[in-house]
Design a protein around this motif. Structure first.
Motif, PDB file in Angstrom:
ATOM      1  N   UNK B  17       0.854  -1.188   0.000  1.00 31.00           N
ATOM      2  CA  UNK B  17       0.000   0.000   0.000  1.00 31.00           C
ATOM      3  C   UNK B  17       0.889   1.237   0.000  1.00 31.00           C
ATOM      4  N   UNK B  18       0.663   2.125  -0.971  1.00 33.52           N
ATOM      5  CA  UNK B  18       1.408   3.392  -0.985  1.00 33.52           C
ATOM      6  C   UNK B  18       2.335   3.526  -2.160  1.00 33.52           C
ATOM      7  N   UNK B  19       3.506   4.045  -1.893  1.00 33.65           N
ATOM      8  CA  UNK B  19       4.431   4.493  -2.928  1.00 33.65           C
ATOM      9  C   UNK B  19       5.663   3.599  -2.983  1.00 33.65           C
ATOM     10  N   UNK B  20       5.992   3.116  -4.179  1.00 36.63           N
ATOM     11  CA  UNK B  20       7.219   2.322  -4.336  1.00 36.63           C
ATOM     12  C   UNK B  20       8.233   3.168  -5.097  1.00 36.63           C
ATOM     13  N   UNK B  21       9.223   3.677  -4.363  1.00 40.99           N
ATOM     14  CA  UNK B  21      10.292   4.452  -4.995  1.00 40.99           C
ATOM     15  C   UNK B  21      11.628   3.955  -4.440  1.00 40.99           C
ATOM     16  N   UNK B  22      12.697   4.708  -4.677  1.00 37.66           N
ATOM     17  CA  UNK B  22      14.016   4.249  -4.222  1.00 37.66           C
ATOM     18  C   UNK B  22      14.070   4.110  -2.700  1.00 37.66           C
ATOM     19  N   UNK B  23      13.223   4.862  -2.010  1.00 32.76           N
ATOM     20  CA  UNK B  23      13.208   4.808  -0.555  1.00 32.76           C
ATOM     21  C   UNK B  23      12.521   3.548  -0.030  1.00 32.76           C
ATOM     22  N   UNK B  24      11.452   3.147  -0.693  1.00 32.85           N
ATOM     23  CA  UNK B  24      10.643   2.050  -0.162  1.00 32.85           C
ATOM     24  C   UNK B  24      10.864   0.722  -0.896  1.00 32.85           C
ATOM     25  N   UNK B  26      13.451  -1.210  -1.305  1.00 34.65           N
ATOM     26  CA  UNK B  26      14.151  -2.283  -0.576  1.00 34.65           C
ATOM     27  C   UNK B  26      13.228  -3.109   0.328  1.00 34.65           C
ATOM     28  N   UNK B  27      12.215  -2.445   0.894  1.00 38.19           N
ATOM     29  CA  UNK B  27      11.264  -3.148   1.770  1.00 38.19           C
ATOM     30  C   UNK B  27      10.448  -4.167   0.964  1.00 38.19           C
ATOM     31  N   UNK B  28      10.078  -3.768  -0.257  1.00 35.84           N
ATOM     32  CA  UNK B  28       9.323  -4.687  -1.118  1.00 35.84           C
ATOM     33  C   UNK B  28      10.213  -5.866  -1.534  1.00 35.84           C
ATOM     34  N   UNK B  29      11.482  -5.548  -1.847  1.00 34.89           N
ATOM     35  CA  UNK B  29      12.424  -6.605  -2.226  1.00 34.89           C
ATOM     36  C   UNK B  29      12.542  -7.636  -1.093  1.00 34.89           C
ATOM     37  N   UNK B  30      12.650  -7.137   0.139  1.00 38.34           N
ATOM     38  CA  UNK B  30      12.749  -8.031   1.302  1.00 38.34           C
ATOM     39  C   UNK B  30      11.525  -8.942   1.413  1.00 38.34           C
ATOM     40  N   UNK B  53       4.751   3.978  -8.685  1.00 38.58           N
ATOM     41  CA  UNK B  53       5.891   3.059  -8.771  1.00 38.58           C
ATOM     42  C   UNK B  53       6.914   3.627  -9.751  1.00 38.58           C
ATOM     43  N   UNK B  54       8.152   3.714  -9.297  1.00 35.26           N
ATOM     44  CA  UNK B  54       9.232   4.215 -10.163  1.00 35.26           C
ATOM     45  C   UNK B  54       9.926   3.020 -10.810  1.00 35.26           C
ATOM     46  N   UNK B  55      10.901   3.312 -11.679  1.00 37.92           N
ATOM     47  CA  UNK B  55      11.599   2.212 -12.361  1.00 37.92           C
ATOM     48  C   UNK B  55      12.351   1.329 -11.366  1.00 37.92           C
ATOM     49  N   UNK B  56      12.767   1.921 -10.247  1.00 39.80           N
ATOM     50  CA  UNK B  56      13.445   1.117  -9.222  1.00 39.80           C
ATOM     51  C   UNK B  56      12.475   0.070  -8.653  1.00 39.80           C
ATOM     52  N   UNK B  57      11.233   0.480  -8.461  1.00 35.38           N
ATOM     53  CA  UNK B  57      10.213  -0.458  -7.990  1.00 35.38           C
ATOM     54  C   UNK B  57       9.919  -1.531  -9.020  1.00 35.38           C
ATOM     55  N   UNK B  58       9.847  -1.114 -10.281  1.00 40.36           N
ATOM     56  CA  UNK B  58       9.597  -2.079 -11.362  1.00 40.36           C
ATOM     57  C   UNK B  58      10.750  -3.084 -11.427  1.00 40.36           C
ATOM     58  N   UNK B  59      11.952  -2.579 -11.176  1.00 44.92           N
ATOM     59  CA  UNK B  59      13.107  -3.475 -11.222  1.00 44.92           C
ATOM     60  C   UNK B  59      13.037  -4.548 -10.127  1.00 44.92           C
ATOM     61  N   UNK B  61      10.317  -5.891  -9.114  1.00 46.00           N
ATOM     62  CA  UNK B  61       9.395  -6.892  -9.666  1.00 46.00           C
ATOM     63  C   UNK B  61      10.106  -7.762 -10.710  1.00 46.00           C
ATOM     64  N   UNK B  62      10.930  -7.136 -11.537  1.00 50.14           N
ATOM     65  CA  UNK B  62      11.623  -7.893 -12.590  1.00 50.14           C
ATOM     66  C   UNK B  62      12.667  -8.838 -12.003  1.00 50.14           C
ATOM     67  N   UNK B  63      13.391  -8.376 -10.979  1.00 49.07           N
ATOM     68  CA  UNK B  63      14.372  -9.251 -10.312  1.00 49.07           C
ATOM     69  C   UNK B  63      13.671 -10.462  -9.697  1.00 49.07           C
TER      70      UNK B  63
END
Lengths: 135, 111
Positions: B17-24, B26-30, B53-59, B61-63
């Protein structure tokens, strides 16, 4: 003209987005276009923190937004390493998943989203990224 | 950004829930790594309450997709992508790496 300075931390990204959205909303873009402009700004600020400053912490990002009847001009200034977009190879996403590489994705998005982009480095060490989005 | 995960019999469901950017991001990756490092590679990601969602967030998902699809052992599928995010993924040409479903039930049921 809106103007604000933010510390070069990733946690500033949400605040920068909020700041820019005020100017973007004033132009009256459709919802999707307004969103993509915020994506471009996020990508540009992430690149400043990661590449110009080499990580979070040491520098600041100054952001100004100028609104006209049918466009918004967003100017980002930093004092990190100068950036030459021509040195970034164009990524190829038309490859099998396992060969996919991330480098350059942010820049591609900025280029696809914004109508005008200009990177300038001044002699006194300031990098200025100017991005324009028209309605 | 808040993340919840639920383990079902056939797949794991992750909701952020919320914003996936360079700050957040890593939490999604975990959150994804906690699932894949446990040997589970069928994941549905509910994006109904993702606002950005920024490209970092998309990445991220891709990883995760790379890990899931290795040896043909699974898949990361996405549910409830709003129009703005879908358009941005389209611009980057990255949408083709995911199966996308209109709702969570379909996504979970796809496994």
């Amino acid at each position: 003209m809106y103007k604000a300075t933010f510390p070069g931390w990733f946690k500033s990204l949400a605040k920068i987005s909020e700041f820019v959205s005020r100017a973007v909303n004033e132009v009256g873009f459709d919802e999707t276009t307004a969103y993509t402009v915020l994506v471009a700004v996020d990508e540009a600020c992430t690149n400043i923190i990661e590449h110009a400053y080499g990580g979070e912490g040491p520098g600041e990002i100054q952001c100004s937004c100028e609104v006209s009847e049918d466009s918004v001009t967003i100017i980002l200034r930093d004092h990190g390493k100068p950036f030459d977009p021509t040195t970034v190879p164009e990524p190829n996403f038309a490859v099998p998943l396992e060969q996919l590489e991330f480098r350059g994705a942010g820049l591609v998005l900025i280029q696809k989203i914004m109508d005008e982009i200009d990177f300038t480095s001044t002699p006194d060490g300031e990098n200025v990224l100017t991005m324009v989005k028209r309605k | 950004m808040d993340i919840t995960t639920k383990q079902y019999r056939r797949c794991d469901l992750v909701k952020a829930v919320g914003r996936i950017d360079s700050n957040t991001a890593p939490k999604l990756r975990e959150a994804f790594e906690a699932i894949t490092s446990d040997g589970r590679f069928r994941i549905a990601f509910d994006m109904s309450e993702i606002t950005f969602i920024s490209s970092v967030g998309v990445w991220v998902l891709l990883e995760t997709q790379k890990i899931c699809k290795r040896y043909n052992r699974g898949d990361l599928v996405i549910a409830n992508v709003n129009e703005k995010i879908r358009h941005t993924l389209d611009l980057a040409g990255l949408i083709t790496f995911f199966r996308i479903f209109d709702d969570v039930l379909d996504a979970v049921g796809s496994f």
